[in-house]
Design a protein around this motif. Structure first.
Motif, PDB file in Angstrom:
ATOM      1  N   LEU A  10       0.967  -1.589  -0.404  1.00 30.81           N
ATOM      2  CA  LEU A  10      -0.365   0.142   0.213  1.00 30.81           C
ATOM      3  C   LEU A  10       0.946   1.667  -0.181  1.00 30.81           C
ATOM      4  O   LEU A  10       0.599   2.796  -0.612  1.00 30.81           O
ATOM      5  CB  LEU A  10      -1.145  -0.028   1.148  1.00 30.81           C
ATOM      6  CG  LEU A  10      -2.787  -1.087   0.980  1.00 30.81           C
ATOM      7  CD1 LEU A  10      -2.888  -0.823   2.423  1.00 30.81           C
ATOM      8  CD2 LEU A  10      -3.520  -0.977  -0.068  1.00 30.81           C
ATOM      9  N   GLN A  11       2.143   1.432   1.113  1.00 32.98           N
ATOM     10  CA  GLN A  11       2.953   2.328   0.899  1.00 32.98           C
ATOM     11  C   GLN A  11       3.812   2.512  -0.543  1.00 32.98           C
ATOM     12  O   GLN A  11       3.483   3.553  -1.186  1.00 32.98           O
ATOM     13  CB  GLN A  11       3.863   2.275   1.413  1.00 32.98           C
ATOM     14  CG  GLN A  11       3.558   2.353   3.681  1.00 32.98           C
ATOM     15  CD  GLN A  11       4.153   1.780   4.355  1.00 32.98           C
ATOM     16  OE1 GLN A  11       5.513   1.220   4.178  1.00 32.98           O
ATOM     17  NE2 GLN A  11       4.176   2.143   5.601  1.00 32.98           N
ATOM     18  N   ALA A  16       3.915   5.181  -5.683  1.00 32.16           N
ATOM     19  CA  ALA A  16       3.274   5.717  -7.403  1.00 32.16           C
ATOM     20  C   ALA A  16       2.169   6.403  -7.377  1.00 32.16           C
ATOM     21  O   ALA A  16       2.520   7.297  -9.131  1.00 32.16           O
ATOM     22  CB  ALA A  16       3.301   3.640  -7.427  1.00 32.16           C
ATOM     23  N   ALA A  17       1.682   6.254  -7.801  1.00 32.00           N
ATOM     24  CA  ALA A  17       0.413   7.579  -7.221  1.00 32.00           C
ATOM     25  C   ALA A  17       1.082   8.621  -6.864  1.00 32.00           C
ATOM     26  O   ALA A  17       0.529   9.564  -7.809  1.00 32.00           O
ATOM     27  CB  ALA A  17      -0.919   7.440  -6.755  1.00 32.00           C
ATOM     28  N   LEU A 313      11.010   8.018  -7.460  1.00 29.33           N
ATOM     29  CA  LEU A 313      10.158   6.726  -7.114  1.00 29.33           C
ATOM     30  C   LEU A 313      11.019   4.887  -6.433  1.00 29.33           C
ATOM     31  O   LEU A 313      10.826   4.369  -6.430  1.00 29.33           O
ATOM     32  CB  LEU A 313       8.550   6.461  -8.156  1.00 29.33           C
ATOM     33  CG  LEU A 313       7.811   5.336  -8.256  1.00 29.33           C
ATOM     34  CD1 LEU A 313       7.622   5.192  -6.638  1.00 29.33           C
ATOM     35  CD2 LEU A 313       7.672   5.576  -9.230  1.00 29.33           C
ATOM     36  N   ALA A 314      12.159   5.673  -7.566  1.00 31.94           N
ATOM     37  CA  ALA A 314      12.757   4.230  -8.021  1.00 31.94           C
ATOM     38  C   ALA A 314      14.153   4.648  -6.702  1.00 31.94           C
ATOM     39  O   ALA A 314      14.256   3.038  -6.245  1.00 31.94           O
ATOM     40  CB  ALA A 314      13.581   4.873  -9.050  1.00 31.94           C
ATOM     41  N   ALA A 315      14.098   5.460  -6.259  1.00 29.35           N
ATOM     42  CA  ALA A 315      14.950   5.401  -5.319  1.00 29.35           C
ATOM     43  C   ALA A 315      14.398   5.120  -3.956  1.00 29.35           C
ATOM     44  O   ALA A 315      15.039   4.104  -3.597  1.00 29.35           O
ATOM     45  CB  ALA A 315      15.599   6.952  -4.868  1.00 29.35           C
ATOM     46  N   ILE A 316      12.529   5.345  -4.252  1.00 32.34           N
ATOM     47  CA  ILE A 316      11.885   4.892  -2.814  1.00 32.34           C
ATOM     48  C   ILE A 316      11.820   3.436  -2.763  1.00 32.34           C
ATOM     49  O   ILE A 316      11.921   2.790  -1.679  1.00 32.34           O
ATOM     50  CB  ILE A 316      10.777   5.303  -2.696  1.00 32.34           C
ATOM     51  CG1 ILE A 316      10.954   7.191  -2.810  1.00 32.34           C
ATOM     52  CG2 ILE A 316       9.395   4.975  -2.143  1.00 32.34           C
ATOM     53  CD1 ILE A 316       9.846   7.517  -2.703  1.00 32.34           C
ATOM     54  N   ALA A 317      12.022   2.759  -3.770  1.00 30.51           N
ATOM     55  CA  ALA A 317      11.410   0.910  -4.011  1.00 30.51           C
ATOM     56  C   ALA A 317      13.026   0.595  -3.653  1.00 30.51           C
ATOM     57  O   ALA A 317      12.859  -0.883  -3.222  1.00 30.51           O
ATOM     58  CB  ALA A 317      10.910   0.963  -5.940  1.00 30.51           C
ATOM     59  N   TYR A 318      13.632   0.954  -4.219  1.00 31.93           N
ATOM     60  CA  TYR A 318      15.151   0.372  -3.925  1.00 31.93           C
ATOM     61  C   TYR A 318      15.281  -0.068  -2.437  1.00 31.93           C
ATOM     62  O   TYR A 318      15.230  -0.729  -1.517  1.00 31.93           O
ATOM     63  CB  TYR A 318      16.209   1.301  -4.367  1.00 31.93           C
ATOM     64  CG  TYR A 318      17.698   0.535  -4.468  1.00 31.93           C
ATOM     65  CD1 TYR A 318      17.844  -0.597  -5.265  1.00 31.93           C
ATOM     66  CD2 TYR A 318      18.402   0.580  -3.893  1.00 31.93           C
ATOM     67  CE1 TYR A 318      19.047  -1.486  -5.018  1.00 31.93           C
ATOM     68  CE2 TYR A 318      19.838   0.069  -3.108  1.00 31.93           C
ATOM     69  CZ  TYR A 318      19.493  -1.238  -4.525  1.00 31.93           C
ATOM     70  OH  TYR A 318      20.908  -1.715  -3.701  1.00 31.93           O
ATOM     71  N   ILE A 319      14.954   0.888  -1.501  1.00 34.42           N
ATOM     72  CA  ILE A 319      15.385   1.844  -0.087  1.00 34.42           C
ATOM     73  C   ILE A 319      13.897   0.140   0.021  1.00 34.42           C
ATOM     74  O   ILE A 319      14.426   0.180   1.188  1.00 34.42           O
ATOM     75  CB  ILE A 319      15.221   2.959   0.388  1.00 34.42           C
ATOM     76  CG1 ILE A 319      16.303   4.017  -0.752  1.00 34.42           C
ATOM     77  CG2 ILE A 319      14.949   2.717   1.871  1.00 34.42           C
ATOM     78  CD1 ILE A 319      16.268   5.230  -0.213  1.00 34.42           C
ATOM     79  N   ARG A 320      12.757   0.531  -0.214  1.00 34.27           N
ATOM     80  CA  ARG A 320      11.664   0.038   0.777  1.00 34.27           C
ATOM     81  C   ARG A 320      12.399  -1.626   0.203  1.00 34.27           C
ATOM     82  O   ARG A 320      12.106  -2.929   1.032  1.00 34.27           O
ATOM     83  CB  ARG A 320      10.552  -0.214   0.382  1.00 34.27           C
ATOM     84  CG  ARG A 320       9.836   1.421   0.117  1.00 34.27           C
ATOM     85  CD  ARG A 320       9.698   1.814   1.881  1.00 34.27           C
ATOM     86  NE  ARG A 320       8.494   0.583   2.880  1.00 34.27           N
ATOM     87  CZ  ARG A 320       8.775   0.716   3.773  1.00 34.27           C
ATOM     88  NH1 ARG A 320      10.227   0.136   4.132  1.00 34.27           N
ATOM     89  NH2 ARG A 320       7.474  -0.509   3.629  1.00 34.27           N
TER      90      ARG A 320
END
Length: 452
Positions: A10-11, A16-17, A313-320
């Motif tokens: 969800l996060q 992404a939204a 968003l790419a950096a956020i997804a990598y860290i998550r």
């Protein structure tokens, strides 16, 4: 209660939204970079421009947008500073998305073609200074990017001026421009296809034929050894020949007296074309080239500017996913490029007309010949930058190109007031984005108190 994986999903969906919202605003503002001159010169209607731009912006973003995205995601900050606190960097990238979305929406509502590259870099620098001090920013990278911003309008303007000078003095100003147009069609076709073929086609062929295994299959089944550069040269050559033959056929139809009677209302089929009619027929032919050059600009814009929306968003997804700061193995997943490309398409379809009017009609009055030269120069400049992973401003490139055409065509017709408004918006974008990014980051730390 949702389990941990459900919460993470969800996060990530919310992020992404948010990136989609930024991409939509980017598309609404920057669609003028690809289609403004075509609409301004009446080569395309607004509806046609939005449809064509939507398809090619999305294609450029997905096929050719990874290099710039990686530069923005990791190259602007000092990696050593954030390596020990990746969650702080994550909050900062969320702040960057919000700040960029807000500023781009404000600029678009006022019809100002601002630089999304400025907004992203400014917002990243702003939150980084608040989060870890001035040393958290990689000022050398920002210096390099800033130099490209200064060089972009100059380079694009010089190229556009060169292209338009050739068209003007070799075709438009000659006693028999139709005959000159016939001689120049192969060269114009080759120039346009070369820009696209040399810079873009290698990556397209790699995605379409190498990564899908088509070349390996041809080698195994038929024994063919097909180097990528040979395929690229072949496709480009076929395209240039096809465009030349088609253009010659169209030109024959207007040179033919019967065709001329059909094309030009009120003109006697037994008379030779007047100078006004000859130039009108030339502009009709140039309009076809302009539509193609606009397609290349749309593709190049999607390839370069998608990184402005999806890099955070790419950096956020990598860290998550890894719990660490993006490292050397960092790459932008395809689904993130799809999110960015989709957002660009939606934004330009809903809100794009305001900025199109500014770039296409309020700097100079364009005809297809000038619009073609401006767009070809813009595509050349931006695609070269994308090839080297440099986040240049497509807005800078196109505005510089339009001014370059105007200086050759009639420098007194360039509307300085419009240029001053655009230049002011460019200058204030970085400090406004930096303040927004820093403020949103501070609020996020104080109120939201994210715990990952």
């Amino acid at each position: 209660m949702l389990n941990t994986s459900g919460v993470v999903f969800l996060q990530l969906g919310a992020m992404a939204a948010l990136a989609f919202y930024v991409a939509a605003n980017l598309g609404a503002n920057d669609v003028a970079n690809s289609m403004g001159t075509s609409v301004g010169s009446k080569a395309l209607t607004l509806r046609q421009a939005i449809i064509v731009a939507g398809i090619l912006e999305f294609s450029g973003a997905v096929l050719f947008g990874q290099g710039v995205s990686e530069t923005l995601a990791t190259g602007v900050v000092n990696a050593q500073v954030f390596a020990a606190q990746p969650q702080v960097f994550l909050i900062g990238m969320v702040s960057v998305l919000i700040a960029c979305g807000i500023w781009l929406q404000i600029a678009t509502s006022r019809g100002l073609p601002v630089s999304s590259s400025h907004a992203v870099v400014g917002a990243i620098a702003g939150f980084s200074c608040v989060a870890a001090g001035i040393n958290a920013v990689d000022w050398r990278t920002i210096g390099t990017i800033s130099l490209t911003w200064l060089a972009t309008p100059i380079a694009s303007g010089a190229l556009a001026a060169l292209f338009y000078s050739v068209v003007k003095y070799s075709i438009l100003d000659r006693p028999d421009p139709l005959s000159q147009m016939r001689e120049w069609i192969p060269w114009l076709s080759a120039a346009m296809l070369s820009v696209f073929g040399v810079i873009v086609l290698p990556s397209v062929v790699n995605v379409a034929l190498v990564q899908t295994g088509a070349i390996a299959l041809a080698h195994d089944r038929f024994g063919w050894n097909l180097p990528i550069h040979d395929i690229v040269i072949g496709i480009g050559s076929i395209g240039a020949i096809a465009l030349t033959l088609t253009s010659w056929k169209k030109l024959e139809s207007v040179e033919n007296p019967e065709g001329r009677g059909e094309k030009a209302e009120g003109i006697s089929t037994n008379s030779s074309p007047t100078p006004t009619l000859r130039h009108s027929l030339i502009e009709q032919q140039m309009a076809r080239f302009q539509v193609l050059s606009a397609c290349f600009v749309a593709f190049s814009h999607g390839s370069n500017d998608v990184g402005n929306a999806v890099a955070p968003l790419a950096a956020i997804a990598y860290i998550r996913r890894t719990g660490s700061f993006p490292s050397e193995d960092f790459s932008v997943p395809l689904w993130i490029l799809v999110v960015g490309g989709g957002g660009i398409v939606i934004g330009l379809a809903i809100w794009g007309k305001n900025v199109i009017a500014t770039v296409g009609e309020k700097i100079i009055e364009l005809q297809p010949s000038g619009g073609f030269c401006a767009e070809l120069a813009t595509a050349t400049t931006v695609l070269l930058a994308s090839r080297f992973g440099l986040p240049v401003s497509t807005s800078h490139a196109l505005v510089g190109a339009v001014v370059g055409v105007g200086l050759i065509k009639a420098w007194k017709t360039v509307r300085l007031q419009t240029l001053l408004s655009i230049g002011s918006a460019w200058l204030v974008t970085i400090p406004i984005a930096a303040v927004l990014g820093a403020s949103i980051f501070s609020i996020a730390q104080l109120i939201l108190n994210f715990r990952f």
